[in-house]
Design a protein around this motif. Structure first.
Motif, short mmCIF file in Angstrom:
data_model
loop_
_atom_site.label_atom_id
_atom_site.label_comp_id
_atom_site.label_asym_id
_atom_site.label_seq_id
_atom_site.Cartn_x
_atom_site.Cartn_y
_atom_site.Cartn_z
N MET A 1 -29.29 -6.18 -12.49
CA MET A 1 -28.86 -6.15 -11.11
C MET A 1 -29.94 -6.82 -10.26
O MET A 1 -31.13 -6.64 -10.51
CB MET A 1 -28.68 -4.71 -10.64
CG MET A 1 -27.64 -3.92 -11.37
SD MET A 1 -25.96 -4.17 -10.83
CE MET A 1 -25.97 -3.50 -9.21
N THR A 2 -29.50 -7.57 -9.28
CA THR A 2 -30.45 -8.17 -8.35
C THR A 2 -30.91 -7.11 -7.36
O THR A 2 -30.27 -6.08 -7.16
CB THR A 2 -29.81 -9.32 -7.56
OG1 THR A 2 -28.69 -8.82 -6.83
CG2 THR A 2 -29.38 -10.45 -8.48
N ASP A 3 -32.04 -7.39 -6.73
CA ASP A 3 -32.50 -6.49 -5.68
C ASP A 3 -31.79 -6.85 -4.38
O ASP A 3 -30.91 -7.72 -4.36
CB ASP A 3 -34.02 -6.53 -5.55
CG ASP A 3 -34.59 -7.86 -5.07
OD1 ASP A 3 -33.84 -8.71 -4.55
OD2 ASP A 3 -35.81 -8.05 -5.20
N GLY A 33 -18.37 -5.55 -8.83
CA GLY A 33 -18.34 -4.33 -9.63
C GLY A 33 -19.25 -3.28 -9.02
O GLY A 33 -19.64 -3.36 -7.86
N SER A 34 -19.60 -2.31 -9.82
CA SER A 34 -20.48 -1.26 -9.33
C SER A 34 -21.40 -0.78 -10.44
O SER A 34 -21.08 -0.89 -11.62
CB SER A 34 -19.67 -0.09 -8.77
OG SER A 34 -18.82 0.43 -9.76
N ASP A 38 -23.54 4.20 -16.94
CA ASP A 38 -23.38 3.41 -18.16
C ASP A 38 -23.74 1.95 -17.97
O ASP A 38 -23.62 1.16 -18.90
CB ASP A 38 -21.93 3.51 -18.66
CG ASP A 38 -21.58 4.90 -19.12
OD1 ASP A 38 -22.46 5.59 -19.66
OD2 ASP A 38 -20.42 5.30 -18.93
N GLY A 39 -24.13 1.55 -16.76
CA GLY A 39 -24.45 0.15 -16.49
C GLY A 39 -23.57 -0.39 -15.38
O GLY A 39 -23.18 0.33 -14.47
N TYR A 40 -23.22 -1.65 -15.49
CA TYR A 40 -22.39 -2.33 -14.48
C TYR A 40 -20.96 -2.40 -14.98
O TYR A 40 -20.72 -2.83 -16.11
CB TYR A 40 -22.96 -3.75 -14.27
CG TYR A 40 -22.31 -4.52 -13.15
CD1 TYR A 40 -22.74 -4.35 -11.84
CD2 TYR A 40 -21.31 -5.43 -13.40
CE1 TYR A 40 -22.17 -5.06 -10.80
CE2 TYR A 40 -20.73 -6.16 -12.37
CZ TYR A 40 -21.17 -5.97 -11.08
OH TYR A 40 -20.60 -6.69 -10.04
#
Length: 139
Positions: A1-3, A33-34, A38-40
């Motif tokens: 994920m980007t900041d 997405g979100s 569990d991740g993205y």
């Protein structure tokens, strides 16, 4: 994920090589997405591409173990059918490393812009290479 400023950091190993392609890594950008435990999840892929490594860095790596044991004929950037030969615009990473001791590590960086509303599943040939940087007036 980007900041919150759109930056992302990856920690990995320098890739090896295989027949028919120059040394590269694959990249995908997902939007919509979100983040979950569990991740993205959800969303769509808005960019599928590749990042490439300079010939000097690949040669320096090829002399270090375990890469020096690879007997596969290596394809150069100039021979690769997908690398467009346009430097950073075509995905060539800027690399920082001690050429005498590349095994101590490499830092690679690139600035990339994507259309967050696009959908790209990676099928077909890569799109056109931009000839100018993206506008800073994006909404």
């Amino acid at each position: 994920m980007t900041d919150h400023e759109g930056f992302v950091v990856f920690r990995t190993v320098f890739p090896g090589w295989y027949a028919g392609r120059a040394v590269h890594i694959h990249t995908k950008v997902h939007t919509g997405g979100s983040r979950t435990s569990d991740g993205y999840t959800g969303g769509r892929t808005c960019h599928t591409g590749q990042f490439y490594f300079s010939e000097d860095s690949v040669k320096a790596t090829a002399d270090s173990a375990p890469y020096s044991a690879n007997t596969m004929t290596r394809m150069t950037l100039d021979q690769d059918f997908l690398y467009p030969g346009t430097g950073a615009q075509g995905g060539l990473l800027e690399l920082l490393y001690d050429s005498r001791h590349i095994e101590h590590g490499v830092i690679g960086y690139i600035t990339m812009a994507v259309d967050p509303n696009a959908t790209n599943d990676g099928a077909g040939a890569p799109g056109p290479v931009p000839t100018a940087p993206p506008s800073s007036s994006a909404s």
